[in-house]
Enzyme design. Structure first.
Site, PDB file in Angstrom:
ATOM      1  N   LYS A   1       1.059  -1.523   0.092  1.00  0.00           N
ATOM      2  CA  LYS A   1       0.004  -0.295   0.390  1.00  0.00           C
ATOM      3  C   LYS A   1       0.650   1.009  -0.142  1.00  0.00           C
ATOM      4  CE  LYS A   1      -1.855   2.904   1.964  1.00  0.00           C
ATOM      5  NZ  LYS A   1      -1.441   4.433   1.525  1.00  0.00           N
TER       6      LYS A   1
ATOM      7  N   GLU B   1       9.745   1.586  10.497  1.00  0.00           N
ATOM      8  CA  GLU B   1      11.229   2.593  10.492  1.00  0.00           C
ATOM      9  C   GLU B   1      10.327   3.579  10.281  1.00  0.00           C
ATOM     10  OE1 GLU B   1      13.375   2.059   6.425  1.00  0.00           O
ATOM     11  OE2 GLU B   1      13.690   0.227   7.410  1.00  0.00           O
TER      12      GLU B   1
ATOM     13  N   CYS C   1      13.985  11.134   6.141  1.00  0.00           N
ATOM     14  CA  CYS C   1      13.665  10.635   7.943  1.00  0.00           C
ATOM     15  C   CYS C   1      15.245  11.450   8.178  1.00  0.00           C
ATOM     16  CB  CYS C   1      13.038   9.382   7.809  1.00  0.00           C
ATOM     17  SG  CYS C   1      14.239   7.603   7.447  1.00  0.00           S
TER      18      CYS C   1
ATOM     19  N   GLU D   1       9.324  16.808  15.198  1.00  0.00           N
ATOM     20  CA  GLU D   1      10.298  16.533  13.636  1.00  0.00           C
ATOM     21  C   GLU D   1       8.929  17.772  12.737  1.00  0.00           C
ATOM     22  OE1 GLU D   1       8.225  12.845  11.253  1.00  0.00           O
ATOM     23  OE2 GLU D   1      10.435  12.476  10.611  1.00  0.00           O
TER      24      GLU D   1
HETATM   25  P1  NAD Z   1       2.244   8.366   7.322  1.00  0.00           P
HETATM   26  O1  NAD Z   1       2.674   8.047   8.309  1.00  0.00           O
HETATM   27  O2  NAD Z   1       1.264   9.180   7.270  1.00  0.00           O
HETATM   28  O3  NAD Z   1       2.117   7.930   6.259  1.00  0.00           O
HETATM   29  C1  NAD Z   1       2.744   6.787   5.652  1.00  0.00           C
HETATM   30  C2  NAD Z   1       1.889   5.632   5.176  1.00  0.00           C
HETATM   31  O4  NAD Z   1       1.217   5.328   6.162  1.00  0.00           O
HETATM   32  C3  NAD Z   1       1.191   6.051   4.182  1.00  0.00           C
HETATM   33  O5  NAD Z   1       0.400   4.706   2.876  1.00  0.00           O
HETATM   34  C4  NAD Z   1      -0.427   5.961   4.828  1.00  0.00           C
HETATM   35  O6  NAD Z   1      -1.514   6.202   3.632  1.00  0.00           O
HETATM   36  C5  NAD Z   1       0.038   5.044   6.107  1.00  0.00           C
HETATM   37  N1  NAD Z   1      -1.301   5.355   7.076  1.00  0.00           N
HETATM   38  C6  NAD Z   1      -1.263   6.521   7.925  1.00  0.00           C
HETATM   39  N2  NAD Z   1      -2.204   5.915   8.284  1.00  0.00           N
HETATM   40  C7  NAD Z   1      -2.634   4.786   8.522  1.00  0.00           C
HETATM   41  C8  NAD Z   1      -3.352   3.666   9.222  1.00  0.00           C
HETATM   42  N3  NAD Z   1      -4.061   4.405  10.353  1.00  0.00           N
HETATM   43  N4  NAD Z   1      -3.415   2.625   8.981  1.00  0.00           N
HETATM   44  C9  NAD Z   1      -1.649   2.057   7.933  1.00  0.00           C
HETATM   45  N5  NAD Z   1      -1.377   3.060   7.054  1.00  0.00           N
HETATM   46  C10 NAD Z   1      -1.693   4.339   6.850  1.00  0.00           C
HETATM   47  O7  NAD Z   1       3.945   9.152   6.614  1.00  0.00           O
HETATM   48  P2  NAD Z   1       4.472  10.277   5.423  1.00  0.00           P
HETATM   49  O8  NAD Z   1       3.647  11.648   6.092  1.00  0.00           O
HETATM   50  O9  NAD Z   1       3.519   9.158   4.620  1.00  0.00           O
HETATM   51  O10 NAD Z   1       6.184  10.180   6.173  1.00  0.00           O
HETATM   52  C11 NAD Z   1       6.564  10.706   6.715  1.00  0.00           C
HETATM   53  C12 NAD Z   1       7.077  10.620   7.328  1.00  0.00           C
HETATM   54  O11 NAD Z   1       7.813   9.218   7.354  1.00  0.00           O
HETATM   55  C13 NAD Z   1       8.200  11.102   8.508  1.00  0.00           C
HETATM   56  O12 NAD Z   1       7.910  11.505  10.290  1.00  0.00           O
HETATM   57  C14 NAD Z   1       9.604  10.604   8.599  1.00  0.00           C
HETATM   58  O13 NAD Z   1       9.974  10.703   9.561  1.00  0.00           O
HETATM   59  C15 NAD Z   1       8.174   8.446   8.025  1.00  0.00           C
HETATM   60  N6  NAD Z   1       9.374   8.376   7.837  1.00  0.00           N
HETATM   61  C16 NAD Z   1      10.515   7.572   8.065  1.00  0.00           C
HETATM   62  C17 NAD Z   1      11.444   6.615   7.799  1.00  0.00           C
HETATM   63  C18 NAD Z   1      12.078   5.419   8.598  1.00  0.00           C
HETATM   64  O14 NAD Z   1      13.645   4.892   7.704  1.00  0.00           O
HETATM   65  N7  NAD Z   1      12.530   5.781   9.679  1.00  0.00           N
HETATM   66  C19 NAD Z   1      12.020   6.579   6.203  1.00  0.00           C
HETATM   67  C20 NAD Z   1      10.738   7.791   5.557  1.00  0.00           C
HETATM   68  C21 NAD Z   1      10.094   8.571   5.840  1.00  0.00           C
HETATM   69  O1  6OD Z   2      18.448   3.866   3.234  1.00  0.00           O
HETATM   70  C1  6OD Z   2      18.022   3.127   3.521  1.00  0.00           C
HETATM   71  O2  6OD Z   2      17.142   1.784   3.691  1.00  0.00           O
HETATM   72  C2  6OD Z   2      16.449   4.056   4.027  1.00  0.00           C
HETATM   73  N1  6OD Z   2      15.596   3.350   4.470  1.00  0.00           N
HETATM   74  C3  6OD Z   2      16.024   5.165   4.174  1.00  0.00           C
HETATM   75  C4  6OD Z   2      15.374   5.914   4.877  1.00  0.00           C
HETATM   76  C5  6OD Z   2      15.401   7.008   4.390  1.00  0.00           C
HETATM   77  C6  6OD Z   2      13.954   8.241   5.440  1.00  0.00           C
HETATM   78  O3  6OD Z   2      13.447   8.869   4.212  1.00  0.00           O
END
Ligand code: NAD
Ligand code: 6OD
Length: 518
Positions: A210, A286, A320, A422
């Site tokens: 998804k 993550e 992130c 954040e």
């Molecule tokens: P988000 O949590 O809003 O959405 C991520 C995904 O989750 C989307 O596909 C969304 O449709 C789905 N989603 C939302 N609510 C849900 C629920 N209740 N049940 C199931 N699915 C649901 O995140 P975003 O805004 O798309 O991405 C930005 C965030 O992601 C930032 O906080 C960033 O730090 C984090 N991020 C973390 C990493 C990491 O590796 N740690 C990597 C990339 C992004």
């Molecule tokens: O490099 C990766 O494998 C990874 N998971 C990066 C995540 C980046 C976050 O935005």
């Protein structure tokens, strides 16, 4: 982020607008081809659904595509065909065949490289140079790395001697978990999706992905690569939609999904954990970060300024791992802030498909509102604006896009919300420190714990400080330099578990220990 509320986030803004043509090849390699319909992919076929939402180009607010939103039945179909695929031809793929298949998927990504780049750029607004250098090559690399790793992954075995004189041979079998639900965000859509799909398939699972509602294109394009590479139908499925009460929740709640792997916001992770708890699914998360960079006075100054520029502004700060808190030793503080300001002001904001563009827009109007509200909050909290803090003006269609200026603040208290929360935009707060101890203590003073970077020419100090960082990943004199075999994940609000290398293979498989009396 994500969800239904935001301006231009989806269907509310474009009710009934029809841009639909019956095609699934939506982009040609020459650039963006006007759109199309992005459909769910279930059992090797593109499947429509009644409800639709719009896929918006963040660079100018235009509609790129209509996307079919999977309803509960579509999600159920996807899960059931994935279950069926686990019993079919896919179950007879040995490790060597799976590895060969993953390499063929990587080949098809490389063959259609320009299509993937164009699709990713259109959905995210990221510069074409970045998508071509980072996102798409990493997608292919994700498949290649896990293809090679699964071939060489050993199994645990022990010759056992019990105190009462029995002998046995113990060995662990690696089996697939079953159906894996994969939920991914919009910032590095294809990179983060394939980071999970590749090891899941390497271990013999079937997946239902998804992707973010903001960036549905490349996950769907990947379906075509899977088909071309010869993956049996039903092993890779894609359902489109939102989170709560939509495809995301339907998938995580589904009793026949055996595990959920999620990348996104910490608050979303908490919601998914509750939902997945009902059927005791293993989760790999993550999540968000409020990452610190610590710059010591003995660093290689020029290299460090360039490194911090990337760590703060890459992908318009929507990684992130980005550093939103930069701690600089007092002796070089003023010089450093000045140099970083010049770097920030030298970044070229512009049209994503132009090679010269360094920074694109934020992902959505809603996300821009959030980032701008933090810019305002920083001022309210008493920050000094070193540069930026507002919206750039282009005098052309990009003014309809979701751009913000790269921004640097100083002067905030460590307790300020802008130092604690954040933001996920092209922004950092730079603060001075005197001693190593003070820097470590400030860097660790957060509920998050994803990544840190340390900049020093004293390697002993680098090791010493790295050991004290309360995070999952610490870089010394670099940032986002990846070896895909290493553990990747966060502590605290930044995640649960580790992916990467054997950590991924261990999450995506069930180990079944066999004990044979000798
Ligand atoms: P988000 O949590 O809003 O959405 C991520 C995904 O989750 C989307 O596909 C969304 O449709 C789905 N989603 C939302 N609510 C849900 C629920 N209740 N049940 C199931 N699915 C649901 O995140 P975003 O805004 O798309 O991405 C930005 C965030 O992601 C930032 O906080 C960033 O730090 C984090 N991020 C973390 C990493 C990491 O590796 N740690 C990597 C990339 C992004
Ligand atoms: O490099 C990766 O494998 C990874 N998971 C990066 C995540 C980046 C976050 O935005």
């Amino acid at each position: 982020m994500g969800g239904r509320v935001g301006a231009l986030s989806g269907r509310e803004k474009n009710p009934g607008r029809s841009l639909i043509v019956p095609a699934n090849h939506w982009y040609d390699a020459a650039g963006l081809t006007p759109v199309k319909l992005i459909q769910n992919y279930i059992n090797g076929k593109f499947v429509s659904a009644k409800s639709r939402f719009s896929d918006i180009n963040p660079a100018d607010g235009s509609v790129i595509a209509e996307v079919t939103e999977a309803d509960k039945n579509n999600v159920d179909d996807a899960v059931q065909v994935a279950r069926g695929a686990l019993r079919g031809e896919w179950s007879r793929f040995g490790v060597r065949e799976r590895a060969a298949l993953l390499h063929r998927v990587a080949d098809t990504i490389e063959k259609h490289f320009d299509c993937f780049v164009a699709a990713e750029v259109a959905d995210t607004g990221k510069p074409v140079s970045l998508a071509a250098k980072l996102d798409v090559p990493r997608a292919a690399a994700n498949f290649r790395v896990f293809a090679d790793l699964i071939k060489t992954a050993g199994i645990e075995s022990f010759h056992t001697e019990t105190p009462d004189g029995k002998n046995a041979l113990n060995y662990a079998l690696r089996k697939p978990l079953g159906v894996v639900g994969i939920i991914t965000p919009w910032n590095l859509p294809l990179l983060l999706l394939t980071w999970k799909v590749a090891p899941a398939l390497a271990c013999g699972n079937a997946v239902v992905a998804k992707p973010s509602e903001e960036t549905p294109a490349t996950a769907t394009l990947l379906a075509e690569s899977m088909k071309e590479a010869g993956l049996p139908d039903g092993v890779y499925n894609v359902v489109h939609g939102f989170g709560p009460n939509s495809a995301g929740e339907f998938l995580t709640r589904h009793p026949d999904v055996n595990a959920v792997t999620f990348t996104g916001e910490s608050a979303t992770g908490a919601e998914i954990m509750k939902t997945a708890a009902a059927s005791v699914k293993p989760v790999s998360f993550e999540l968000g970060g409020k990452n610190a960079a610590i710059v010591f006075e003995d660093c290689d100054f020029e290299e460090t300024v360039r490194g911090i520029k990337d760590a703060v502004f890459l992908n318009t700060g929507q990684v992130c791992l980005c550093a939103e808190r930069v701690y600089v030793q007092a002796k070089i503080f003023d010089r450093f802030v000045h140099a970083l300001k010049q770097m920030a002001e030298g970044l070229r904001l512009g049209a994503p498909m132009e090679n010269a563009t360094d920074l694109g827009p934020l992902i959505s109007s809603q996300h821009r509102e959030k980032v701008l509200s933090y810019y305002q909050l920083a001022r309210d909290e008493g920050a000094t604006t070193v540069t930026g803090g507002s919206v750039p003006q282009f005098g052309n269609s990009l003014d309809k896009g979701f751009y913000v200026q790269p921004t640097i603040y100083t002067g905030l208290a460590e307790t300020a919300r802008c130092v604690k929360e954040e933001i996920f935009g092209p922004v950092c707060h730079v603060a001075p420190f005197d001693s190593e101890e003070e820097a470590v203590s400030k860097a660790n003073d957060t509920k998050y714990g994803l990544a840190a970077s340390i900049w020093t020419s004293d390697l002993k100090r680098g090791h010493r400080v790295a050991r004290q960082m309360n995070v999952g990943i610490t870089w010394v004199n670099c940032w986002f330099l990846r070896d895909l075999r290493t553990p990747f994940g966060g502590v605290g609000f930044s995640g649960i578990g580790r992916e990467g290398g054997m950590h991924s293979l261990n999450f995506y498989s069930e180990l079944n220990n066999v004990c044979i009396r000798l």
